[in-house]
Write a protein that holds these residues in place. Sequence first.
Motif, PDB file in Angstrom:
ATOM      1  N   LEU A 162      49.842  42.254  31.392  1.00 15.72           N
ATOM      2  CA  LEU A 162      49.665  43.701  31.398  1.00 15.72           C
ATOM      3  C   LEU A 162      48.228  44.072  31.762  1.00 15.72           C
ATOM      4  CD1 LEU A 162      51.734  44.716  28.236  1.00 15.72           C
ATOM      5  CD2 LEU A 162      52.417  44.863  30.641  1.00 15.72           C
ATOM      6  N   GLN A 163      47.277  43.296  31.253  1.00 16.96           N
ATOM      7  CA  GLN A 163      45.885  43.558  31.610  1.00 16.96           C
ATOM      8  C   GLN A 163      45.645  43.283  33.095  1.00 16.96           C
ATOM      9  OE1 GLN A 163      43.495  45.039  29.989  1.00 16.96           O
ATOM     10  NE2 GLN A 163      42.089  44.769  31.719  1.00 16.96           N
ATOM     11  N   LEU A 164      46.271  42.235  33.614  1.00 15.19           N
ATOM     12  CA  LEU A 164      46.135  41.933  35.038  1.00 15.19           C
ATOM     13  C   LEU A 164      46.709  43.068  35.881  1.00 15.19           C
ATOM     14  CD1 LEU A 164      45.429  39.937  37.317  1.00 15.19           C
ATOM     15  CD2 LEU A 164      47.712  38.948  37.028  1.00 15.19           C
ATOM     16  N   TYR A 165      47.877  43.566  35.485  1.00 15.68           N
ATOM     17  CA  TYR A 165      48.495  44.644  36.262  1.00 15.68           C
ATOM     18  C   TYR A 165      47.654  45.912  36.205  1.00 15.68           C
ATOM     19  CZ  TYR A 165      52.057  47.434  38.521  1.00 15.68           C
ATOM     20  OH  TYR A 165      52.725  48.231  39.426  1.00 15.68           O
ATOM     21  N   ARG A 166      47.134  46.256  35.012  1.00 17.52           N
ATOM     22  CA  ARG A 166      46.346  47.490  34.921  1.00 17.52           C
ATOM     23  C   ARG A 166      45.021  47.382  35.677  1.00 17.52           C
ATOM     24  NH1 ARG A 166      46.143  46.065  29.254  1.00 17.52           N
ATOM     25  NH2 ARG A 166      47.547  47.786  28.821  1.00 17.52           N
ATOM     26  N   THR A 167      44.603  46.153  35.970  1.00 18.52           N
ATOM     27  CA  THR A 167      43.396  45.961  36.773  1.00 18.52           C
ATOM     28  C   THR A 167      43.725  45.955  38.268  1.00 18.52           C
ATOM     29  OG1 THR A 167      42.425  44.634  34.991  1.00 18.52           O
ATOM     30  CG2 THR A 167      41.406  44.461  37.167  1.00 18.52           C
ATOM     31  N   ALA A 168      44.804  45.250  38.640  1.00 13.62           N
ATOM     32  CA  ALA A 168      45.093  45.034  40.062  1.00 13.62           C
ATOM     33  C   ALA A 168      45.836  46.187  40.709  1.00 13.62           C
ATOM     34  CB  ALA A 168      45.886  43.741  40.224  1.00 13.62           C
ATOM     35  N   ALA A 169      46.830  46.765  40.031  1.00 14.59           N
ATOM     36  CA  ALA A 169      47.663  47.789  40.679  1.00 14.59           C
ATOM     37  C   ALA A 169      46.854  49.010  41.126  1.00 14.59           C
ATOM     38  CB  ALA A 169      48.810  48.201  39.755  1.00 14.59           C
ATOM     39  N   PRO A 170      45.960  49.560  40.292  1.00 13.85           N
ATOM     40  CA  PRO A 170      45.153  50.691  40.789  1.00 13.85           C
ATOM     41  C   PRO A 170      44.234  50.300  41.948  1.00 13.85           C
ATOM     42  CG  PRO A 170      45.135  50.618  38.386  1.00 13.85           C
ATOM     43  CD  PRO A 170      45.733  49.334  38.854  1.00 13.85           C
ATOM     44  N   ALA A 171      43.737  49.065  41.939  1.00 13.96           N
ATOM     45  CA  ALA A 171      42.879  48.621  43.042  1.00 13.96           C
ATOM     46  C   ALA A 171      43.671  48.556  44.341  1.00 13.96           C
ATOM     47  CB  ALA A 171      42.282  47.253  42.712  1.00 13.96           C
ATOM     48  N   ILE A 172      44.912  48.105  44.273  1.00 16.71           N
ATOM     49  CA  ILE A 172      45.755  48.059  45.466  1.00 16.71           C
ATOM     50  C   ILE A 172      46.064  49.476  45.952  1.00 16.71           C
ATOM     51  CG2 ILE A 172      48.035  47.415  46.337  1.00 16.71           C
ATOM     52  CD1 ILE A 172      47.946  45.043  44.360  1.00 16.71           C
ATOM     53  N   ARG A 173      46.410  50.359  45.013  1.00 21.06           N
ATOM     54  CA  ARG A 173      46.750  51.726  45.400  1.00 21.06           C
ATOM     55  C   ARG A 173      45.559  52.437  46.034  1.00 21.06           C
ATOM     56  NH1 ARG A 173      50.790  54.770  43.875  1.00 21.06           N
ATOM     57  NH2 ARG A 173      51.853  53.042  44.871  1.00 21.06           N
ATOM     58  N   GLU A 174      44.362  52.191  45.503  1.00 16.04           N
ATOM     59  CA  GLU A 174      43.167  52.798  46.082  1.00 16.04           C
ATOM     60  C   GLU A 174      42.930  52.304  47.509  1.00 16.04           C
ATOM     61  OE1 GLU A 174      38.332  53.103  45.259  1.00 16.04           O
ATOM     62  OE2 GLU A 174      39.607  51.873  43.969  1.00 16.04           O
ATOM     63  N   ALA A 175      43.170  51.008  47.720  1.00 14.16           N
ATOM     64  CA  ALA A 175      42.943  50.435  49.048  1.00 14.16           C
ATOM     65  C   ALA A 175      44.030  50.823  50.038  1.00 14.16           C
ATOM     66  CB  ALA A 175      42.852  48.914  48.939  1.00 14.16           C
ATOM     67  N   ASP A 176      45.252  51.070  49.553  1.00 12.21           N
ATOM     68  CA  ASP A 176      46.379  51.393  50.431  1.00 12.21           C
ATOM     69  C   ASP A 176      47.268  52.399  49.716  1.00 12.21           C
ATOM     70  OD1 ASP A 176      48.507  51.529  52.138  1.00 12.21           O
ATOM     71  OD2 ASP A 176      49.020  49.407  52.076  1.00 12.21           O
ATOM     72  N   PRO A 177      46.990  53.690  49.862  1.00 14.47           N
ATOM     73  CA  PRO A 177      47.743  54.705  49.118  1.00 14.47           C
ATOM     74  C   PRO A 177      49.196  54.843  49.536  1.00 14.47           C
ATOM     75  CG  PRO A 177      45.652  55.584  49.953  1.00 14.47           C
ATOM     76  CD  PRO A 177      45.891  54.277  50.641  1.00 14.47           C
ATOM     77  N   TYR A 208      38.015  32.011  40.110  1.00 13.13           N
ATOM     78  CA  TYR A 208      38.488  32.888  39.038  1.00 13.13           C
ATOM     79  C   TYR A 208      39.142  32.112  37.899  1.00 13.13           C
ATOM     80  CZ  TYR A 208      37.975  35.612  43.259  1.00 13.13           C
ATOM     81  OH  TYR A 208      37.481  36.143  44.425  1.00 13.13           O
ATOM     82  N   GLN A 209      39.086  30.784  37.961  1.00 11.98           N
ATOM     83  CA  GLN A 209      39.681  29.947  36.924  1.00 11.98           C
ATOM     84  C   GLN A 209      38.667  29.673  35.808  1.00 11.98           C
ATOM     85  OE1 GLN A 209      40.993  26.319  38.821  1.00 11.98           O
ATOM     86  NE2 GLN A 209      42.177  27.414  40.404  1.00 11.98           N
ATOM     87  N   PRO A 210      39.130  29.513  34.569  1.00  9.45           N
ATOM     88  CA  PRO A 210      38.216  29.115  33.498  1.00  9.45           C
ATOM     89  C   PRO A 210      37.850  27.645  33.620  1.00  9.45           C
ATOM     90  CG  PRO A 210      40.463  29.173  32.682  1.00  9.45           C
ATOM     91  CD  PRO A 210      40.516  29.668  34.102  1.00  9.45           C
ATOM     92  N   GLU A 211      36.806  27.250  32.961  1.00  9.49           N
ATOM     93  CA  GLU A 211      36.418  25.841  32.970  1.00  9.49           C
ATOM     94  C   GLU A 211      37.546  25.002  32.375  1.00  9.49           C
ATOM     95  OE1 GLU A 211      32.826  22.910  31.343  1.00  9.49           O
ATOM     96  OE2 GLU A 211      32.711  25.102  31.078  1.00  9.49           O
ATOM     97  N   GLY A 212      37.940  23.973  33.093  1.00  7.27           N
ATOM     98  CA  GLY A 212      39.035  23.122  32.644  1.00  7.27           C
ATOM     99  C   GLY A 212      40.407  23.669  32.976  1.00  7.27           C
ATOM    100  N   LEU A 264      43.727  32.319  34.638  1.00  9.62           N
ATOM    101  CA  LEU A 264      42.888  33.390  35.172  1.00  9.62           C
ATOM    102  C   LEU A 264      41.849  33.786  34.138  1.00  9.62           C
ATOM    103  CD1 LEU A 264      42.401  35.319  37.521  1.00  9.62           C
ATOM    104  CD2 LEU A 264      44.166  36.813  36.573  1.00  9.62           C
ATOM    105  N   ALA A 265      40.574  33.543  34.461  1.00 12.97           N
ATOM    106  CA  ALA A 265      39.476  33.903  33.559  1.00 12.97           C
ATOM    107  C   ALA A 265      38.839  35.224  33.942  1.00 12.97           C
ATOM    108  CB  ALA A 265      38.415  32.793  33.568  1.00 12.97           C
ATOM    109  N   ASP A 266      38.993  35.635  35.198  1.00 12.67           N
ATOM    110  CA  ASP A 266      38.289  36.813  35.708  1.00 12.67           C
ATOM    111  C   ASP A 266      39.277  37.744  36.395  1.00 12.67           C
ATOM    112  OD1 ASP A 266      36.593  38.676  36.757  1.00 12.67           O
ATOM    113  OD2 ASP A 266      35.523  37.308  38.078  1.00 12.67           O
ATOM    114  N   ASP A 267      39.911  38.644  35.603  1.00 15.09           N
ATOM    115  CA  ASP A 267      40.859  39.595  36.174  1.00 15.09           C
ATOM    116  C   ASP A 267      40.205  40.477  37.233  1.00 15.09           C
ATOM    117  OD1 ASP A 267      42.673  38.595  34.413  1.00 15.09           O
ATOM    118  OD2 ASP A 267      42.999  40.447  33.307  1.00 15.09           O
ATOM    119  N   ALA A 268      38.995  40.942  36.935  1.00 14.14           N
ATOM    120  CA  ALA A 268      38.328  41.876  37.842  1.00 14.14           C
ATOM    121  C   ALA A 268      38.013  41.220  39.178  1.00 14.14           C
ATOM    122  CB  ALA A 268      37.057  42.411  37.204  1.00 14.14           C
TER     123      ALA A 268
END
Length: 568
Positions: A176-191, A112-116, A122-126
């Motif tokens: 903020l973009q990382l949180y808006r991507t990760a937090a809903p994914a965590i909540r979906e996996a573990d409500p 998930y790291q960018p080149e270099g 973090l290059a790939d939040d998703a």
Amino acid sequence: MKIPATTATVRVHPARRADHPLSKSKFAVFNSGIVHAPTYRRDEAALRAAHPESVRIDIGWGAQWIGYERPISTPTPDGFVYDFSELDEIGTFLNGLGIRPYWSYCYVPAPYQPEGGDWRDLADDAGWAEMVRAYVAGARERGVKVGYHEVYNEPDLRDEKTGEAVFYGGDLDDYLQLYRTAAPAIREADPDTPVGGPALAMVLPNEHWIPAFLDTVRSEKLPLDFFSFHHYGTHSVHVALEKVLRHLEERPDLADVEVHLNEYNSYPVHYPRGGTQDGHHMAAALLADFATLLAAPGLTKVNWAQFLDSGQDNYSGMVTIDGERKPVLSAYEFYQNMPTDRCVIEIDGPPEVGGLAGVEPGRLSVAVWNRSPRAVRVRLDLGEGTYESVALRRIDDGNDGAEAEHLPAERFWDLELPRGGVALLEATDTAARTAPPAPAGAVRRVRHRYTARTTSAWADLDEATTTFRLGTATDPHAVPVITADLEGCGETITVTGRLTDASGAPLTGGRLVVRIDGGLGQSREVYLDEQAPQTVDLTGLAAELGRARVTVALRGAPEHAFATVTLT
């Protein structure tokens, strides 16, 4: 020139309750991800004795210096293959001790790291969020019950000299973009399990992160169960906490969001091996800070940093890198084993002499410390009470508090407390002791709802006995509402409550309300005005027998009212 006092009189009043109980869930611990499973197993005895509610760990995926032996995420033609076994080993070990894992998901594995880039970039939040979601979704099946999910660690921290990112290469918008991507994914996996962040490193210079983060959560309706931040050093911790609480106070729609100070140490960051943090002064500092932080009910959890020495220039643990206990561990263990009901303690002497006392039938525990620049002769009065014996532990230059002197019980004790010294006394009467009630079920999660953030009113749950304690202190209109999600309950729950003044006399000017919700959308409210036990049948309330949500509220009581609700 006024000569500083070198004597103190400490009077304990076991029959008078004091506000802010000696909570066993408020003061948890933190460990670096550098510490691996073999060290946890080596120090099992220390963990059992201290029994923190949770252990927060910045798990450090992708950072080479953390020392994982196996890659966490490996790309293949069919997608990513994950190996969570090293973290799972720690999680199952903690669960086996009745301790909740508190995972801070960080840092960045190579895919998930960018080149270099490196483990901070973090290059790939998703992709990163999907890795975390995959961990969370399968944790229970792999035998790990996670207590808290946190999105990243100290994303704001920059080197003071160079400005270089320490743990996260992105800026506020990136986080903020990382949180808006990760937090809903965590909540979906573990409500069911709390989700939070941002584990802010520096509240004072980076206060602008707080409103930006909270407003993003509000406007986008993102999951947020706790706001987390860090602070090292007693000096100015109250300023940092006040800023966090104020921003939440200004957003009453976030009344259910708790506040976690999930890295804290009394001393500022400078922990060389054999440094001052290894000596007895740290034990006195911990107890003094615990006393101060207990008086901040808006702060839900404090994770002491650290429990185990991690090395790599950080030796701030309660246990050394070689597995030896430090004096501060004795102070923490003693606090964790004190009775939860706090009693009044009066001190006449230097302001740096402090104390805490807790009482239950047949047992009185007292901690006294001296942080003044001189030795102090303490005259300790344990107050009215009959006890068989006293166990005395000393923490000073020659004693680490691990060994107890078993002495005949006396009311008055003359103690010499050197600078930084601590005395820990436990008076017991075997005949008067009673067995604690068995809990009504296992606590999966505790929730608080605040009507005010800087209130002196309080609410606490003793999970070992499913006993709720609430108090009005000086703010009777702002007692937090407290909720526990239970599992493993029987077909019924018996509810017993008491509402008293500080002397234990019953109060009639107030109402204790207990609401029990099941999974079928049905509930029952119990009013404990008459303080008579009431039994609630769960079979008609719960979609899944054995589970229940219990909410306790204290309404209309006067100042300095004390409420207790026990579920059996």
